[in-house]
Write a protein that holds these residues in place. Sequence first.
Motif, PDB file in Angstrom:
ATOM      1  N   LEU A 176       0.918  -0.595  -0.278  1.00  0.00           N
ATOM      2  CA  LEU A 176       0.104   0.082  -0.206  1.00  0.00           C
ATOM      3  C   LEU A 176       0.973   1.778  -0.340  1.00  0.00           C
ATOM      4  CD1 LEU A 176      -2.828   1.347   0.273  1.00  0.00           C
ATOM      5  CD2 LEU A 176      -2.824   0.989   2.875  1.00  0.00           C
ATOM      6  N   ARG A 177       0.845   1.862  -0.812  1.00  0.00           N
ATOM      7  CA  ARG A 177       1.935   3.283  -1.595  1.00  0.00           C
ATOM      8  C   ARG A 177       1.174   4.308  -1.953  1.00  0.00           C
ATOM      9  NH1 ARG A 177       4.484   1.498  -6.035  1.00  0.00           N
ATOM     10  NH2 ARG A 177       2.702  -0.639  -6.728  1.00  0.00           N
ATOM     11  N   GLY A 192       5.575   3.574   1.067  1.00  0.00           N
ATOM     12  CA  GLY A 192       4.722   2.900   1.753  1.00  0.00           C
ATOM     13  C   GLY A 192       5.005   1.422   3.003  1.00  0.00           C
ATOM     14  N   LEU A 193       3.710   0.907   2.907  1.00  0.00           N
ATOM     15  CA  LEU A 193       3.405  -1.001   3.789  1.00  0.00           C
ATOM     16  C   LEU A 193       3.793  -1.951   2.490  1.00  0.00           C
ATOM     17  CD1 LEU A 193       0.852   0.063   6.679  1.00  0.00           C
ATOM     18  CD2 LEU A 193       3.803   0.949   6.781  1.00  0.00           C
ATOM     19  N   ALA A 194       4.520  -2.784   3.080  1.00  0.00           N
ATOM     20  CA  ALA A 194       4.495  -3.499   2.611  1.00  0.00           C
ATOM     21  C   ALA A 194       4.187  -4.876   3.738  1.00  0.00           C
ATOM     22  CB  ALA A 194       5.742  -4.217   2.150  1.00  0.00           C
ATOM     23  N   ALA A 195       3.260  -6.220   3.214  1.00  0.00           N
ATOM     24  CA  ALA A 195       3.091  -7.305   3.935  1.00  0.00           C
ATOM     25  C   ALA A 195       3.636  -8.395   3.034  1.00  0.00           C
ATOM     26  CB  ALA A 195       1.751  -7.325   4.501  1.00  0.00           C
ATOM     27  N   GLY A 196       3.948  -9.228   3.517  1.00  0.00           N
ATOM     28  CA  GLY A 196       4.278 -10.934   2.737  1.00  0.00           C
ATOM     29  C   GLY A 196       4.308 -12.134   3.653  1.00  0.00           C
ATOM     30  N   ARG A 197       4.150 -13.195   2.965  1.00  0.00           N
ATOM     31  CA  ARG A 197       3.993 -14.252   3.711  1.00  0.00           C
ATOM     32  C   ARG A 197       5.939 -14.845   3.797  1.00  0.00           C
ATOM     33  NH1 ARG A 197       1.492 -16.194   7.393  1.00  0.00           N
ATOM     34  NH2 ARG A 197       1.619 -18.534   6.913  1.00  0.00           N
TER      35      ARG A 197
END
Length: 267
Positions: free
Chosen positions: A154-155, A172-177
């Motif tokens: 989300l940037r 922005g934010l990053a999310a991952g497995r």
Amino acid sequence: MDGQNAQDSLVVTRWLQAWGLATLISVAISAEASAQEVWNDWSGPYVGLSFGAFRSTGEAERAGYSGSLLTLDVENGLFPNSIDGSKESLTGGIGLGINRQHGAFVSGVEIDISGLDHAQELKFSRVDPNPLPPFNGIDTNTAYRTEFGTLATLRARGGYAVGRNLYFATAGLAAGRVRNTFSLDLPDLGYSSPGWSNKSTRVGYVAGLGMERRMTEHLNLKAEVLYVDLADERIKGTDSVAFPGEQIDYKFKNEAVIARVGINFTF
């Protein structure tokens, strides 16, 4: 009179030709002006597809150790202070966003999700120089594995429009497995460590640069490079049964660089 009529007819013909040429020039100028308005208008929502390469080093650093055996092993060089490599995998995804324009400055927000199957394993092997049995002369093998799965960002985006091109920065934010695994094998003794690993959805940050070019009123091509950091993970290596009182930890750097191209469809 015939000569006068011929001359008047020639004047009218040339006037009509000049008028026609002026009309064509006017239409061309108007069309170009309208096209420039389209090229320079980046406001509005969009959806996009992207495809590119995901590159990580799988870096792991020794983060601490304790116990008499492991202290001697570290001094003998059986566990590296740090280890890294390089591996690339393919990635593709979808995204959506919206832009707002103020003069030449364009700002916006974008969210995307990318499919990814990236696994990297680094290995380190040494022969134990310990002169005392049962460890003298045995192979000591360690492995460091990093796996990345689905990644979402989300940037915010901000940049300047120049003609058909938009040059932008994004963050922005990053999310991952992510799964990090550390293991120890002593094949001469028939020993393999238990599962020293952690798998979770990790949250970090993303930042990058890119360029987007308007091809038609509703179709843009883009290229961008992103740096992603999903935060470090510390894996503890212990075995209370085989090696009580011994512990060695490794810190994994879960970071990567993504280079990709894409298509945005604007509304």
